[in-house]
Write a protein that holds these residues in place. Structure first.
Motif, PDB file in Angstrom:
ATOM      1  N   CYS A  53     -15.226 -20.019   3.145  1.00 15.04           N
ATOM      2  CA  CYS A  53     -14.589 -19.512   1.930  1.00 15.04           C
ATOM      3  C   CYS A  53     -15.372 -19.936   0.693  1.00 15.04           C
ATOM      4  N   HIS A  54     -15.741 -18.977  -0.111  1.00 11.95           N
ATOM      5  CA  HIS A  54     -16.600 -19.181  -1.271  1.00 11.95           C
ATOM      6  C   HIS A  54     -15.882 -19.900  -2.398  1.00 11.95           C
ATOM      7  N   GLY A  55     -16.630 -20.235  -3.432  1.00 11.29           N
ATOM      8  CA  GLY A  55     -16.087 -20.904  -4.603  1.00 11.29           C
ATOM      9  C   GLY A  55     -15.731 -19.936  -5.718  1.00 11.29           C
ATOM     10  N   TYR A  56     -15.294 -20.498  -6.823  1.00 11.54           N
ATOM     11  CA  TYR A  56     -14.862 -19.714  -7.979  1.00 11.54           C
ATOM     12  C   TYR A  56     -16.008 -18.875  -8.542  1.00 11.54           C
ATOM     13  N   GLY A  57     -15.725 -17.594  -8.775  1.00  9.70           N
ATOM     14  CA  GLY A  57     -16.692 -16.712  -9.405  1.00  9.70           C
ATOM     15  C   GLY A  57     -17.777 -16.190  -8.484  1.00  9.70           C
ATOM     16  N   GLN A  58     -17.660 -16.445  -7.187  1.00 10.55           N
ATOM     17  CA  GLN A  58     -18.659 -15.954  -6.242  1.00 10.55           C
ATOM     18  C   GLN A  58     -18.155 -14.710  -5.533  1.00 10.55           C
ATOM     19  N   LEU A  59     -19.063 -14.025  -4.855  1.00  8.01           N
ATOM     20  CA  LEU A  59     -18.716 -12.923  -3.981  1.00  8.01           C
ATOM     21  C   LEU A  59     -19.153 -13.275  -2.566  1.00  8.01           C
ATOM     22  N   ALA A  60     -18.387 -12.802  -1.586  1.00 10.73           N
ATOM     23  CA  ALA A  60     -18.597 -13.228  -0.206  1.00 10.73           C
ATOM     24  C   ALA A  60     -19.970 -12.833   0.331  1.00 10.73           C
ATOM     25  N   ARG A  61     -20.464 -11.668  -0.042  1.00 10.87           N
ATOM     26  CA  ARG A  61     -21.725 -11.215   0.550  1.00 10.87           C
ATOM     27  C   ARG A  61     -22.903 -12.079   0.116  1.00 10.87           C
ATOM     28  N   TYR A  62     -22.855 -12.607  -1.091  1.00 12.76           N
ATOM     29  CA  TYR A  62     -23.925 -13.488  -1.542  1.00 12.76           C
ATOM     30  C   TYR A  62     -23.735 -14.897  -0.994  1.00 12.76           C
ATOM     31  N   PHE A  63     -22.494 -15.349  -0.932  1.00  8.61           N
ATOM     32  CA  PHE A  63     -22.204 -16.670  -0.385  1.00  8.61           C
ATOM     33  C   PHE A  63     -22.624 -16.757   1.080  1.00  8.61           C
ATOM     34  N   LEU A  64     -22.440 -15.685   1.818  1.00  6.40           N
ATOM     35  CA  LEU A  64     -22.726 -15.690   3.257  1.00  6.40           C
ATOM     36  C   LEU A  64     -24.210 -15.903   3.560  1.00  6.40           C
ATOM     37  N   ARG A  65     -25.072 -15.588   2.603  1.00  3.37           N
ATOM     38  CA  ARG A  65     -26.510 -15.762   2.837  1.00  3.37           C
ATOM     39  C   ARG A  65     -26.872 -17.212   3.154  1.00  3.37           C
ATOM     40  N   HIS A  66     -26.078 -18.154   2.671  1.00  2.00           N
ATOM     41  CA  HIS A  66     -26.348 -19.567   2.929  1.00  2.00           C
ATOM     42  C   HIS A  66     -26.173 -19.932   4.402  1.00  2.00           C
ATOM     43  N   PHE A  67     -25.573 -19.050   5.182  1.00  2.00           N
ATOM     44  CA  PHE A  67     -25.230 -19.376   6.559  1.00  2.00           C
ATOM     45  C   PHE A  67     -26.073 -18.617   7.582  1.00  2.00           C
ATOM     46  N   GLN A  68     -27.148 -18.000   7.118  1.00  2.00           N
ATOM     47  CA  GLN A  68     -28.026 -17.263   8.020  1.00  2.00           C
ATOM     48  C   GLN A  68     -28.587 -18.155   9.120  1.00  2.00           C
ATOM     49  N   GLY A  69     -28.788 -19.435   8.809  1.00  2.00           N
ATOM     50  CA  GLY A  69     -29.344 -20.360   9.799  1.00  2.00           C
ATOM     51  C   GLY A  69     -28.436 -20.612  10.981  1.00  2.00           C
ATOM     52  N   LEU A  70     -27.162 -20.220  10.894  1.00  2.00           N
ATOM     53  CA  LEU A  70     -26.237 -20.397  12.016  1.00  2.00           C
ATOM     54  C   LEU A  70     -26.317 -19.246  13.011  1.00  2.00           C
ATOM     55  N   ASP A  71     -27.067 -18.229  12.682  1.00  2.00           N
ATOM     56  CA  ASP A  71     -27.129 -17.017  13.506  1.00  2.00           C
ATOM     57  C   ASP A  71     -28.016 -17.269  14.734  1.00  2.00           C
ATOM     58  N   ASN A  72     -27.391 -17.725  15.812  1.00  2.00           N
ATOM     59  CA  ASN A  72     -28.137 -18.075  17.023  1.00  2.00           C
ATOM     60  C   ASN A  72     -27.733 -17.249  18.235  1.00  2.00           C
TER      61      ASN A  72
END
Length: 215
Positions: free
Chosen positions: A31-50
């Motif tokens: 769950c993202h923080g204040y003023g963010q959008l989910a699609r941009y926040f999700l980019r931080h988690f690309q490294g979990l894609d295994n």
């Protein structure tokens, strides 16, 4: 003047990394923080894609222009206005989202909930009030909400490993705020694993991988 309330359908938006399958061992709801959008926040988690992990990023239901009346848009989980209704709506939204994805995943999938900044308070309230099936909780640069009912919420957090993560240069985390946060957790019987990194108010990919492996 009389206030009235009407429950109406809402279209909630979320984004994912990975695909549901019998191979998935880990489900992350982030769950993202204040003023963010989910699609941009999700980019931080690309490294979990295994190939064995599904990451779901719900977007808060209230959006607004970040600067004036046009341009970039952000989202917020709640404000002080009609906050109890918003908290209830959040919980219903996140419950439905989680259950929808659990239907298509193995029964022994491990569920990790991560809340960043304002999203940390959101997921904490959700777990405290609804007690969803969660195996790990990560509060990242997040303030634990003081409005949680400590008497009834202890059981919700009793068996969940909790990580508290923050950057040593985070401008929103003072030593006083951090100490208050730890005190609130102690009242709930939570002894979090604490992780820090050299950085500010953001998700740090190497630390994310470390927490995911160790918690």
């Amino acid at each position: 003047m009389n206030e009235h309330k009407l429950i109406v359908p809402r279209t909630a938006r979320y984004y994912t990394i990975g695909s549901p399958s019998a191979r998935v061992k880990d489900l992350w709801v982030v769950c993202h923080g204040y003023g963010q959008l989910a699609r941009y926040f999700l980019r931080h988690f690309q490294g979990l894609d295994n190939g064995q992990t599904l990451v779901v990023a719900p977007e808060a239901l209230s959006r607004f222009y970040l600067d004036g009346f046009s341009g970039r848009v952000g989202a917020t989980w709640m404000t002080k206005e009609d906050r109890l209704s918003e908290i209830e709506d959040q919980a219903g939204y996140l419950n439905q989202l989680l259950q929808e994805h659990l239907k298509s995943l193995p029964k022994d999938v491990r569920v990790t909930i991560l809340g960043f900044s304002q999203g940390g308070a959101t997921v904490s309230r959700w777990i405290a009030t609804e007690k969803p099936p969660v195996h790990r909780l990560i509060l990242w640069a997040a303030s634990f909400p003081e409005d949680i009912n400590f008497t009834t919420s202890q059981a919700a957090f009793a068996e969940i490993p909790v990580a508290l993560v923050y950057g040593t240069q985070d401008e929103f985390i003072t030593s006083e705020a951090l100490e208050r946060k730890k005190q609130l957790m102690q009242q709930l019987g939570i002894e979090p694993a604490v992780y820090t990194f050299d950085g500010g108010h953001t998700i740090h990919s190497e630390t994310l991988q470390k927490v995911g492996q160790e918690l």
